[in-house]
Write a protein that holds these residues in place. Sequence first.
Motif, mmCIF file in Angstrom:
data_model
loop_
_atom_site.group_PDB
_atom_site.id
_atom_site.type_symbol
_atom_site.label_atom_id
_atom_site.label_comp_id
_atom_site.label_asym_id
_atom_site.label_seq_id
_atom_site.Cartn_x
_atom_site.Cartn_y
_atom_site.Cartn_z
ATOM 1 N N GLU A 112 -0.348 -3.474 -3.686
ATOM 2 C CA GLU A 112 -0.455 -2.677 -2.466
ATOM 3 C C GLU A 112 0.793 -2.881 -1.599
ATOM 4 O O GLU A 112 1.909 -2.926 -2.103
ATOM 5 C CB GLU A 112 -1.769 -2.981 -1.729
ATOM 6 N N ARG A 184 -15.067 0.284 -4.078
ATOM 7 C CA ARG A 184 -15.824 1.078 -3.127
ATOM 8 C C ARG A 184 -17.151 0.384 -2.915
ATOM 9 O O ARG A 184 -17.792 -0.039 -3.882
ATOM 10 C CB ARG A 184 -16.082 2.496 -3.672
ATOM 11 N N HIS A 226 -4.673 4.061 -4.126
ATOM 12 C CA HIS A 226 -5.110 3.354 -2.915
ATOM 13 C C HIS A 226 -5.057 4.284 -1.699
ATOM 14 O O HIS A 226 -5.982 4.316 -0.874
ATOM 15 C CB HIS A 226 -4.208 2.133 -2.704
ATOM 16 N N THR A 227 -3.989 5.068 -1.596
ATOM 17 C CA THR A 227 -3.874 6.037 -0.503
ATOM 18 C C THR A 227 -5.005 7.054 -0.563
ATOM 19 O O THR A 227 -5.600 7.421 0.456
ATOM 20 C CB THR A 227 -2.509 6.741 -0.585
ATOM 21 N N HIS A 230 -8.346 5.896 0.733
ATOM 22 C CA HIS A 230 -8.410 5.924 2.199
ATOM 23 C C HIS A 230 -8.456 7.369 2.699
ATOM 24 O O HIS A 230 -8.219 7.608 3.883
ATOM 25 C CB HIS A 230 -7.205 5.199 2.795
ATOM 26 N N THR A 231 -8.746 8.290 1.793
ATOM 27 C CA THR A 231 -8.771 9.732 2.077
ATOM 28 C C THR A 231 -7.480 10.194 2.756
ATOM 29 O O THR A 231 -7.522 11.133 3.543
ATOM 30 C CB THR A 231 -10.014 10.156 2.900
ATOM 31 N N TRP A 232 -6.372 9.558 2.437
ATOM 32 C CA TRP A 232 -5.029 9.968 2.852
ATOM 33 C C TRP A 232 -4.795 9.874 4.357
ATOM 34 O O TRP A 232 -3.649 9.811 4.782
ATOM 35 C CB TRP A 232 -4.716 11.391 2.378
ATOM 36 N N ARG A 234 -7.238 8.092 6.719
ATOM 37 C CA ARG A 234 -7.898 6.986 7.409
ATOM 38 C C ARG A 234 -6.962 5.780 7.499
ATOM 39 O O ARG A 234 -6.061 5.624 6.694
ATOM 40 C CB ARG A 234 -9.190 6.608 6.680
ATOM 41 N N LEU A 240 0.315 4.058 4.446
ATOM 42 C CA LEU A 240 0.063 4.219 3.011
ATOM 43 C C LEU A 240 1.049 5.203 2.386
ATOM 44 O O LEU A 240 1.509 5.006 1.261
ATOM 45 C CB LEU A 240 -1.371 4.678 2.787
ATOM 46 N N SER A 274 -1.451 12.288 -3.081
ATOM 47 C CA SER A 274 -0.671 11.211 -2.465
ATOM 48 C C SER A 274 0.825 11.434 -2.661
ATOM 49 O O SER A 274 1.625 11.239 -1.738
ATOM 50 C CB SER A 274 -1.074 9.864 -3.067
#
Length: 381
Positions: A112, A184, A226-227, A230-232, A234, A240, A274
């Motif tokens: 990350e 999740r 990963h991005t 986070h729903t791009w 959040r 991100l 992303s």
Amino acid sequence: MSLAWPGPEPTDGGDGELLLLALRARRDAAQQSRLRELLDRRGLDPALTLARRNKVDAAASVGFAAALGDDAPASLRGALAANERRVQALVDALSEAAPDLEAAECRPTVVEAGGVLLATDLPLAAFGSGDLDVLVARDRFDAALAALARHGFHPRKPPPPGEARAELIRETLRLEVRAEPFERRWAAPPCNDRSAVWLARRVPTPRAPRLHVLRPEDALALVAMHTALHTWLRPPGLRLHLDVDRLARDLPIDWPAAQAEIQALGAATRCWASLVLAHDLLGAPVPAPVLAALSPPPARARALMRALARAGLLADGRPKLPGWRALALDALADDRSPLSWAAALALPDEAWLRLRFDRPDAPAPRWRLHLRRLGALRRPQ
């Protein structure tokens, strides 16, 4: 040039242009001059407040200092120096423990944002995360915790049952150790677990000789996914997208291999979004053929980007994509059929359920595992 994000790049002197200029990795004279103009017009303190609200204060501060040059105030330079010392102390502490982790065959790998930091040219002062994320071999998770305990890192609280993930603290330093790259709380991650493959081909990082990071193509797949999780939008939001941008910009990516790895992950649409956002917002050099190969059908691509645009890129004090909107977006981004997507949420895979909610000494019937999952969902994190 925008490929998919609705509308042109912000150039109106507003919040969007200010932050995107501060975060861009390339530093040409025109961008430096424009950012300085905006800072002179709006003031540094409001710009820092904006960056802090959007979780990019460290990276944006580096951009602000570069634009201001000799006019950067002592307070800004001092804050950057303090953050650099914090991050260096964190890297040094993990480096100190690394030989013990290697001896225990944990294969510790920084991932990350920390992996981006150690793999790229990102300045230490631009690192905004409060911890380093360390991926370890699944069957060596307990050994990793034991090795880190010998170096003074102890869990902030016991790991959740069934989750091989723990936040460790030593004074002001924090690590997050995990045996899974994604998680999740409410369902299995919507992708294949590639962690064993990734750990097998990790690479050392010259920025910290005792530490390892993922191979560039694997690291790109991980931060893109990963991005997406986070729903791009959040928190930490823009930070991100900076991770994706720095990997694409600073590393010698083998793009066909990166595309193949994203497809092996089983998350082409999520990672496509992303990569597109990093390209359109920050100028990440992602080849058009790769984006075309990963793209969903045009109608779904437009619907996904419009949903993100409606929610808004920048923090505005309201939760991003609450409730059903997040679920609708998740369905749009999933590569499975809508029926398979819904079934995976309503009735998660038994292996995932047993890993998190079963008790080895007293195996439970599947219906009881579903009840335990529902109970966990109702408890605060």
